[in-house]
Design a protein around this motif. Structure first.
Motif, PDB file in Angstrom:
ATOM      1  N   ASN A 178       5.941  99.925 -61.443  1.00 25.83           N
ATOM      2  CA  ASN A 178       4.697  98.487 -61.969  1.00 25.83           C
ATOM      3  C   ASN A 178       5.569  97.761 -62.953  1.00 25.83           C
ATOM      4  OD1 ASN A 178       2.240  98.199 -60.567  1.00 25.83           O
ATOM      5  ND2 ASN A 178       1.546  99.785 -61.991  1.00 25.83           N
ATOM      6  N   TYR A 179       7.240  97.371 -61.627  1.00 21.80           N
ATOM      7  CA  TYR A 179       7.895  96.802 -63.430  1.00 21.80           C
ATOM      8  C   TYR A 179       7.316  95.378 -63.609  1.00 21.80           C
ATOM      9  CZ  TYR A 179      10.577  99.789 -60.299  1.00 21.80           C
ATOM     10  OH  TYR A 179      11.260 100.768 -59.934  1.00 21.80           O
ATOM     11  N   TYR A 180       6.505  95.408 -64.232  1.00 19.90           N
ATOM     12  CA  TYR A 180       5.716  94.451 -65.323  1.00 19.90           C
ATOM     13  C   TYR A 180       6.768  94.167 -66.027  1.00 19.90           C
ATOM     14  CZ  TYR A 180       1.681  95.099 -62.468  1.00 19.90           C
ATOM     15  OH  TYR A 180       0.781  95.588 -61.875  1.00 19.90           O
ATOM     16  N   LEU A 181       7.264  94.876 -66.674  1.00 18.00           N
ATOM     17  CA  LEU A 181       8.212  94.790 -67.520  1.00 18.00           C
ATOM     18  C   LEU A 181       9.875  94.263 -66.734  1.00 18.00           C
ATOM     19  CD1 LEU A 181       7.034  97.918 -70.179  1.00 18.00           C
ATOM     20  CD2 LEU A 181       6.514  95.039 -70.317  1.00 18.00           C
ATOM     21  N   TRP A 210       5.927  86.192 -69.378  1.00 22.59           N
ATOM     22  CA  TRP A 210       5.836  85.938 -68.143  1.00 22.59           C
ATOM     23  C   TRP A 210       5.860  87.580 -67.997  1.00 22.59           C
ATOM     24  CZ3 TRP A 210      10.997  83.268 -67.935  1.00 22.59           C
ATOM     25  CH2 TRP A 210      10.870  81.954 -68.616  1.00 22.59           C
ATOM     26  N   ARG A 211       6.391  88.887 -68.298  1.00 16.56           N
ATOM     27  CA  ARG A 211       5.819  90.044 -68.563  1.00 16.56           C
ATOM     28  C   ARG A 211       4.599  90.694 -68.238  1.00 16.56           C
ATOM     29  NH1 ARG A 211      10.979  91.319 -71.625  1.00 16.56           N
ATOM     30  NH2 ARG A 211       9.510  91.704 -73.603  1.00 16.56           N
ATOM     31  N   GLU A 212       3.871  90.176 -68.866  1.00 18.26           N
ATOM     32  CA  GLU A 212       2.513  90.285 -69.150  1.00 18.26           C
ATOM     33  C   GLU A 212       2.038  89.733 -67.979  1.00 18.26           C
ATOM     34  OE1 GLU A 212       1.020  92.419 -71.019  1.00 18.26           O
ATOM     35  OE2 GLU A 212       2.628  92.822 -71.127  1.00 18.26           O
ATOM     36  N   GLN A 213       1.917  88.449 -67.476  1.00 18.22           N
ATOM     37  CA  GLN A 213       1.406  87.410 -66.365  1.00 18.22           C
ATOM     38  C   GLN A 213       1.578  87.962 -65.661  1.00 18.22           C
ATOM     39  OE1 GLN A 213       3.586  83.564 -67.527  1.00 18.22           O
ATOM     40  NE2 GLN A 213       1.468  82.901 -68.566  1.00 18.22           N
ATOM     41  N   ALA A 214       2.563  88.692 -65.333  1.00 21.71           N
ATOM     42  CA  ALA A 214       2.800  89.463 -64.401  1.00 21.71           C
ATOM     43  C   ALA A 214       2.052  90.297 -63.585  1.00 21.71           C
ATOM     44  CB  ALA A 214       4.115  90.746 -64.010  1.00 21.71           C
ATOM     45  N   PHE A 219       1.679  83.029 -62.801  1.00 17.52           N
ATOM     46  CA  PHE A 219       2.550  81.855 -64.180  1.00 17.52           C
ATOM     47  C   PHE A 219       2.357  80.983 -64.626  1.00 17.52           C
ATOM     48  CE2 PHE A 219       4.088  85.617 -61.854  1.00 17.52           C
ATOM     49  CZ  PHE A 219       5.025  86.714 -62.686  1.00 17.52           C
ATOM     50  N   SER A 220       1.526  80.335 -63.821  1.00 18.32           N
ATOM     51  CA  SER A 220       0.900  78.874 -63.972  1.00 18.32           C
ATOM     52  C   SER A 220      -0.221  78.914 -65.149  1.00 18.32           C
ATOM     53  CB  SER A 220       0.419  78.255 -63.003  1.00 18.32           C
ATOM     54  OG  SER A 220      -0.821  79.288 -62.297  1.00 18.32           O
ATOM     55  N   THR A 221      -0.814  79.134 -65.753  1.00 26.19           N
ATOM     56  CA  THR A 221      -1.405  79.805 -66.892  1.00 26.19           C
ATOM     57  C   THR A 221      -1.093  78.427 -67.910  1.00 26.19           C
ATOM     58  OG1 THR A 221      -2.592  81.667 -66.668  1.00 26.19           O
ATOM     59  CG2 THR A 221      -3.317  80.324 -68.880  1.00 26.19           C
ATOM     60  N   PRO A 222      -1.042  77.442 -68.677  1.00 28.46           N
ATOM     61  CA  PRO A 222      -0.101  76.747 -69.591  1.00 28.46           C
ATOM     62  C   PRO A 222      -0.244  77.121 -70.718  1.00 28.46           C
ATOM     63  CG  PRO A 222      -2.232  74.935 -68.511  1.00 28.46           C
ATOM     64  CD  PRO A 222      -1.905  76.770 -67.870  1.00 28.46           C
ATOM     65  N   GLN A 297       9.123  85.301 -56.842  1.00 33.29           N
ATOM     66  CA  GLN A 297       9.370  86.557 -55.922  1.00 33.29           C
ATOM     67  C   GLN A 297       9.252  88.024 -55.554  1.00 33.29           C
ATOM     68  OE1 GLN A 297      12.301  84.457 -53.353  1.00 33.29           O
ATOM     69  NE2 GLN A 297      11.167  83.053 -52.696  1.00 33.29           N
ATOM     70  N   GLU A 298      10.384  88.727 -56.533  1.00 32.83           N
ATOM     71  CA  GLU A 298      10.270  89.763 -57.367  1.00 32.83           C
ATOM     72  C   GLU A 298       9.343  90.158 -57.814  1.00 32.83           C
ATOM     73  OE1 GLU A 298      12.770  92.327 -57.856  1.00 32.83           O
ATOM     74  OE2 GLU A 298      13.682  91.143 -55.910  1.00 32.83           O
ATOM     75  N   TYR A 299       7.906  89.709 -58.289  1.00 35.01           N
ATOM     76  CA  TYR A 299       7.030  90.311 -58.619  1.00 35.01           C
ATOM     77  C   TYR A 299       6.246  90.449 -57.635  1.00 35.01           C
ATOM     78  CZ  TYR A 299       8.048  90.929 -64.200  1.00 35.01           C
ATOM     79  OH  TYR A 299       8.515  90.764 -64.902  1.00 35.01           O
ATOM     80  N   GLN A 300       5.819  89.571 -56.743  1.00 31.75           N
ATOM     81  CA  GLN A 300       4.781  89.545 -55.367  1.00 31.75           C
ATOM     82  C   GLN A 300       5.419  90.595 -54.526  1.00 31.75           C
ATOM     83  OE1 GLN A 300       5.580  84.913 -53.959  1.00 31.75           O
ATOM     84  NE2 GLN A 300       4.211  84.989 -54.995  1.00 31.75           N
TER      85      GLN A 300
END
Length: 323
Positions: A178-181, A210-214, A219-222, A297-300
């Motif tokens: 889980n490469y969230y970081l 972004w690591r946490e949003q992943a 990622f689109s949360t304002p 795309q990497e996170y997906q």
């Protein structure tokens, strides 16, 4: 910040609960309060800079060893935007020479690292095991470091730098793929710490965000501009708000987008700049700031079990070819 059961803790910007002391023997509240008061802007910046440099150096055998990477003391001060002390060469001239960083500035970095090493990270992480989401708890030191020094001809010890690595919490993420970081884009450290001070601070925070949003893929949360500035350790310049500060912040976002560090940045609030005090509306404006498309795309791919297996096989082949 919460106190209970002999521990004191606070929520870091990445929503992990951070407490001081060790899980078995937490610090007493008075001592913990004293240390928390020292978790200043400098400490936060030191943490982000060190983790960013670790991310882009950890696979380089020339500057890494046993999971730690070499980082010079002066590098940390440089990326913080601290200027070296300078003196006038001699009376009656404008010529100046530098005699390096001040002792107190170097001591501040040592204090930052000591504080970060004393912090223990506690939080729940979601990992995927055999296609199922499982919640695990991370408990351990936030950072580890060793001091690297040399001796002068007068047998004085001079600190040159450090061998630094995050605590085991970061390995826990990676062991379960889980490469969230995500690795901090090396482009960030091509910025000029003096001329691009705002851009650098915003970029370091955004990669953390972004690591946490992943985790949720959202990622689109304002984010409100005032929150972005505060989280990036940027003080609002009230006196020169509309004439200098706002243009510089927006120029920094545009530069990050042009460099590919930001994929897209968009103000979602209509701010009427013809109003007398439009700066307040600007601070309250909401912004959508996306990472580069390739990173999304990497996170997906990471969160898709089938694509994840293909990706891992590709990485294995690439490593074998380079050996």
């Amino acid at each position: 910040m919460e106190a209970g059961d002999g521990e004191i803790s606070y929520l870091a910007s990445n929503t992990l609960e951070v407490y001081l002391g060790t899980p078995e023997r937490p610090l007493e509240i008075p001592q913990a309060l004293k240390q928390i008061r020292q978790l200043s802007e400098s400490t936060v910046l030191t943490a982000r800079i060190v983790l960013g440099l670790w991310n882009i150096r950890r696979h380089n055998d020339r500057v890494s060893k046993n999971g730690s990477v070499a980082i010079l003391l002066e590098e940390i001060l440089q990326w913080q935007g601290v200027q070296k002390h300078s003196r006038v060469a001699h009376p009656g001239t404008n010529k100046r020479y530098t005699d390096g960083y001040r002792t107190e500035q170097k001591q501040r970095v040592l204090q930052d690292l000591a504080l970060l090493a004393s912090c223990n990270v506690r939080g729940n992480c979601t990992i995927t095991v055999k296609g199922k989401s499982v919640s695990i708890q991370v408990d351990g030191p936030y950072m580890r470091y060793s001091v690297v020094s040399r001796k002068t001809l007068l047998n004085e010890r001079i600190i040159v730098g450090f061998l630094v690595s995050p605590g085991d919490w970061i390995s826990t993420y990676e062991q379960h793929q889980n490469y969230y970081l995500a690795e901090v884009d090396s482009q960030i450290f091509k910025l000029n710490p003096q001329n691009d001070r705002y851009a650098l601070r915003v970029a370091l925070y955004l990669t953390e965000r972004w690591r946490e949003q992943a985790k949720q893929g959202d990622f689109s949360t304002p984010i409100m501009m005032s929150e972005l500035l505060a989280a990036s350790m940027i003080e609002v310049d009230e006196r020169h708000m509309t004439s200098r500060f706002v243009p510089r912040i927006e120029a920094s976002l545009e530069k990050l987008e042009a460099m590919g560090i930001i994929g897209k940045q968009l103000c979602m609030t209509d701010v009427d700049r013809n109003q007398t005090r439009w700066s307040k509306d600007w601070l309250a404006s909401r912004w959508e700031i996306l990472p580069p498309l390739k990173l999304i795309q990497e996170y997906q791919a990471m969160n898709n079990p089938l694509r994840k297996r293909v990706r891992n096989k590709t990485r294995t082949r690439e490593r074998e070819q380079t050996q």
